[in-house]
Design a protein around this motif. Structure first.
Motif, short mmCIF file in Angstrom:
data_model
loop_
_atom_site.label_atom_id
_atom_site.label_comp_id
_atom_site.label_asym_id
_atom_site.label_seq_id
_atom_site.Cartn_x
_atom_site.Cartn_y
_atom_site.Cartn_z
N TYR A 1 49.54 6.77 96.61
CA TYR A 1 50.38 6.66 95.45
C TYR A 1 51.66 6.26 95.83
CZ TYR A 1 46.07 8.41 93.25
OH TYR A 1 44.71 8.69 93.09
N LYS A 2 52.51 5.67 95.49
CA LYS A 2 54.01 5.36 95.99
C LYS A 2 54.67 6.92 95.65
CE LYS A 2 57.91 2.43 95.79
NZ LYS A 2 58.61 1.39 95.07
N ASP A 3 54.73 7.39 94.55
CA ASP A 3 55.57 8.48 94.23
C ASP A 3 54.60 9.52 93.67
OD1 ASP A 3 57.27 10.58 93.40
OD2 ASP A 3 58.53 9.20 92.24
N ALA A 4 53.76 10.35 94.37
CA ALA A 4 52.70 11.16 93.85
C ALA A 4 53.50 12.21 92.73
CB ALA A 4 51.90 11.99 94.97
N PRO A 5 54.53 12.78 93.57
CA PRO A 5 55.17 13.93 92.49
C PRO A 5 55.56 13.20 91.28
CG PRO A 5 55.74 14.09 94.74
CD PRO A 5 55.20 12.80 94.64
N GLY A 6 56.28 12.17 91.41
CA GLY A 6 56.74 11.51 89.89
C GLY A 6 55.53 11.07 88.90
N LEU A 7 54.54 10.70 89.67
CA LEU A 7 53.32 10.31 88.98
C LEU A 7 52.65 11.51 88.31
CD1 LEU A 7 51.49 7.88 87.78
CD2 LEU A 7 50.15 8.11 89.95
N LEU A 8 52.62 12.67 88.92
CA LEU A 8 52.03 13.84 88.50
C LEU A 8 52.85 14.47 87.29
CD1 LEU A 8 49.94 16.21 88.57
CD2 LEU A 8 51.31 17.17 90.26
N SER A 9 54.35 14.41 87.66
CA SER A 9 55.15 14.79 86.53
C SER A 9 55.02 13.85 85.21
CB SER A 9 56.65 14.46 87.03
OG SER A 9 57.00 15.24 88.24
N ALA A 10 54.73 12.46 85.11
CA ALA A 10 54.62 11.84 84.42
C ALA A 10 53.30 12.03 83.42
CB ALA A 10 54.55 10.24 84.57
N ASN A 11 52.06 12.28 84.32
CA ASN A 11 50.93 12.86 83.70
C ASN A 11 51.21 14.24 82.93
OD1 ASN A 11 49.26 10.72 84.29
ND2 ASN A 11 49.10 11.44 86.41
N LEU A 12 52.01 14.88 83.36
CA LEU A 12 51.94 16.36 82.74
C LEU A 12 53.26 16.18 81.71
CD1 LEU A 12 51.76 18.41 86.11
CD2 LEU A 12 49.86 17.98 84.34
N GLY A 13 53.82 15.37 81.55
CA GLY A 13 54.85 15.29 80.66
C GLY A 13 56.12 16.12 81.09
N VAL B 1 59.41 24.51 84.66
CA VAL B 1 59.03 23.83 86.04
C VAL B 1 60.20 22.84 86.35
CG1 VAL B 1 57.48 22.65 87.41
CG2 VAL B 1 56.77 24.00 85.69
N ASP B 2 61.00 23.12 87.33
CA ASP B 2 62.08 22.13 88.02
C ASP B 2 61.76 21.74 89.30
OD1 ASP B 2 62.50 24.60 89.38
OD2 ASP B 2 63.95 25.19 88.10
N CYS B 3 60.42 22.25 89.88
CA CYS B 3 60.06 21.44 91.08
C CYS B 3 58.75 21.39 91.00
CB CYS B 3 60.33 22.43 92.14
SG CYS B 3 61.88 23.04 92.77
N ILE B 4 58.39 20.17 91.55
CA ILE B 4 57.05 19.64 91.70
C ILE B 4 56.67 19.32 92.93
CG2 ILE B 4 55.26 18.00 90.99
CD1 ILE B 4 55.59 18.21 88.32
N ALA C 1 60.87 27.84 88.03
CA ALA C 1 59.29 27.73 88.17
C ALA C 1 58.92 26.41 88.88
CB ALA C 1 58.86 27.49 86.79
N VAL C 2 58.05 26.48 89.74
CA VAL C 2 57.56 25.79 90.67
C VAL C 2 56.13 25.27 90.52
CG1 VAL C 2 57.42 25.11 93.11
CG2 VAL C 2 59.57 26.30 92.30
N LEU C 3 55.71 24.21 90.55
CA LEU C 3 54.17 23.63 90.46
C LEU C 3 54.03 23.17 91.71
CD1 LEU C 3 51.55 23.23 89.09
CD2 LEU C 3 52.82 20.99 88.23
N MET C 4 53.12 23.65 92.49
CA MET C 4 52.40 23.11 93.55
C MET C 4 51.05 22.49 93.49
SD MET C 4 53.75 26.10 95.92
CE MET C 4 54.00 27.17 94.58
N ALA C 5 50.77 21.37 93.89
CA ALA C 5 49.28 20.97 93.63
C ALA C 5 49.06 19.71 94.85
CB ALA C 5 49.38 20.05 92.29
N GLY C 6 47.63 19.68 94.91
CA GLY C 6 47.12 18.75 96.09
C GLY C 6 45.77 18.18 95.49
N ALA C 7 45.25 17.14 95.96
CA ALA C 7 43.78 16.75 95.68
C ALA C 7 43.51 15.59 96.76
CB ALA C 7 43.63 16.29 94.24
N GLU C 8 42.17 15.69 96.82
CA GLU C 8 41.46 14.77 97.87
C GLU C 8 40.07 14.12 96.89
OE1 GLU C 8 42.50 13.00 100.07
OE2 GLU C 8 44.19 14.11 101.24
#
Length: 500
Positions: free
Chosen positions: A62-74, A49-52, A108-115
């Motif tokens: 969240y200031k940097d939602a993609p960055g935080l998601l990346s960190a959560n997923l390692g 996965v090279d794109c989130i 590979a690309v990961l797309m996500a969202g939540a509320e």
């Protein structure tokens, strides 16, 4: 040789009410992303996965939602994107990801969202305590459309930046174009959304699984007040939900090399992204969508299919007018037996702000995988019938690939823009659309018209009648009629008196 983009992983989560410790949107999204990666199969796929890309989150910052998601997923992607708040974004993500994968820019690309808006609102009532991270001011990351509301100062001063007001305005233009009397059209809207409610009733992930009849949807009452004529509450998107969804894409070559089960593969067969004229008061018509018309044609052409070959649709359903505009663009008869939604739609399945269409894409993928459907078209809308993204999904790849330039079409759509609207109008006005706004209890409080002056320019005006008489205009067609408009310096608004 271009690579073939394919969806390999999907996930949807619904955090139903009454939880003592509800998850915040980031943790919901991380759970959905993990589930989507697990759904794809091979654990090693995550390392590619090279794109989130993350849909804008309105319920928590969240200031940097993609960055935080990346960190959560390692994960350590080289390209992140945090979208603007707009309903077209998830389908736009898929179309952009398909182009990147096809060109070899991404593996590979990961797309996500939540509320988690329901939990937030419950916390305001002290019904639940949220042990969530501190709110931050988010940053838009990556390319995308302008983040503004898509309304100008005149539209804002008349409260058209409120979605239900704007879409109800479209609705009256559609009603007049179809030649239906107000009560007849109200019943039609009930029958239209009864189909959406029936779909949601069968969906275990739907926020509201109660099956409503057409009459229960169309008839105002204490538990279904008139929000903005001609809409009742059950015709409006249910945004106070806790939901998350994620989609994983890669190339067909990579999927096979990594050992992804062939039964998992669903192809984006065609897609397109176009915008209408930004400001509604500069559009020639209120009841159509040139951008959506062209998106549908371009996506179908790329997929090598005709409308008659599409087995099901998921038409963006924030309000009935958007469904009707899409049906008109597709040439669908109201009695067409094909599903108009695969989820149950925003009013019944749930409308998690800008991420609803991620659920539609995931559900379309799931139903194609099982063989329930051969293909599905997803039509996603953002702004006020402003930004459109369409995708066609199926078991076969696109016969035409993903390299295409739609800039000439986009320029032709925008070139039809009318001059700026008149802020201080005087003279005769022909009504293009009208609304009656209601209080929370469903009591009419203000009428509004958008119309065309004798010089062809548009303006907005307040219906100049006594509040006690506003109710009669809920059952009287003003569109197509005319009257006198004048500027009132005391209120700062134009006032309209119809010719009765």
């Amino acid at each position: 040789m271009p690579h073939v983009p394919v969806i390999v992983g999907i996930s949807q989560l619904t955090q139903f009410p009454e939880l003592e410790k509800p998850l915040d949107p980031m943790r919901l999204m991380a759970d959905a992303a993990r589930a989507a990666l697990a759904d794809a199969g091979p654990p090693a796929l995550a390392s590619l996965v090279d794109c989130i890309w993350v849909s804008n989150i309105l319920s928590w910052g969240y200031k940097d939602a993609p960055g935080l998601l990346s960190a959560n997923l390692g994960l350590k992607p080289s390209h992140n994107h945090y979208g603007i708040m707009s309903g077209h974004v998830p389908q736009w993500f898929v179309n952009q990801a398909a182009r990147r994968i096809a060109s070899g820019q991404s593996r590979a690309v990961l797309m996500a969202g939540a509320e988690a808006q329901h939990s937030v609102r419950q916390s305001y009532k002290d019904a639940v305590k949220l042990n969530w991270p501190a709110r931050e001011n988010p940053e838009i990351i990556g390319d995308g459309a302008s983040p503004d509301l898509g309304t100008n100062s005149l539209e804002n001063s008349h409260q058209l930046m409120i979605p239900v007001n704007m879409y109800a305005l479209f609705e009256t233009a559609i009603r007049a174009a179809k030649g239906r009397e107000p009560k007849e059209h109200q019943a039609f809207l009930g029958r239209l959304f009864e189909k959406f409610s029936a779909a949601a009733a069968k969906n275990p992930l739907a926020w509201n699984r109660r099956k409503y009849t057409a009459e229960e949807i169309a008839t105002p009452g204490p538990d279904n007040p008139a929000a903005c004529e001609p809409y009742t509450r059950r015709m409006c998107a249910a945004m106070n939900v806790d939901m998350a969804a994620a989609v994983v894409m890669t190339s067909e070559e990579t999927a096979k090399k990594m050992g992804v089960n062939s039964s998992q593969l669903v192809y984006p067969m065609g897609g397109a992204d176009l915008n209408n004229i930004r400001y509604v008061t500069q559009r020639p018509k209120l009841n159509d969508s040139p951008a959506l018309d062209h998106c549908i044609k371009r996506a179908l052409d790329q997929a090598g299919l005709g409308v008659s070959q599409i087995r099901a649709f998921d038409l963006y359903s924030c309000f009935p007018s958007m469904v009707e505009i899409a049906m008109e663009a597709l040439g669908l008869d109201p009695e067409d037996p094909r599903p108009l939604t695969v989820t149950g739609g925003l009013p019944f399945f749930g409308g998690p702000m800008g991420n609803y269409s991620m659920h539609a894409i995931a559900e379309a993928t799931a139903q194609i995988r099982t063989g329930k459907l051969d293909n599905v078209m997803v039509a996603a809308n953002g702004g006020f019938n402003t930004r459109h993204s369409v995708g066609v999904y199926g078991r076969e790849p696109s016969p035409k690939g993903w390299s295409r330039d739609d800039s000439a079409i986009q320029e032709s759509i925008l070139s039809a823009a009318l001059p700026e609207p008149v802020k201080e109008a005087a003279g005769r006005l022909v009504v293009d659309g009208c609304i009656v706004r209601n209080t929370r209890e469903g009591v009419p409080e203000k009428g509004l018209v958008l119309g065309t002056l004798e010089d062809g320019r548009k303006t907005l005006a307040v219906l100049d009648v006594e509040p006690a008489l506003l109710g009669q205009f809920c059952n009287k067609e003003l569109v197509g009629g005319a009257g006198a408009v004048r500027f009132d310096s005391n209120s700062g608004c134009n006032m309209f008196v119809p010719e009765l």
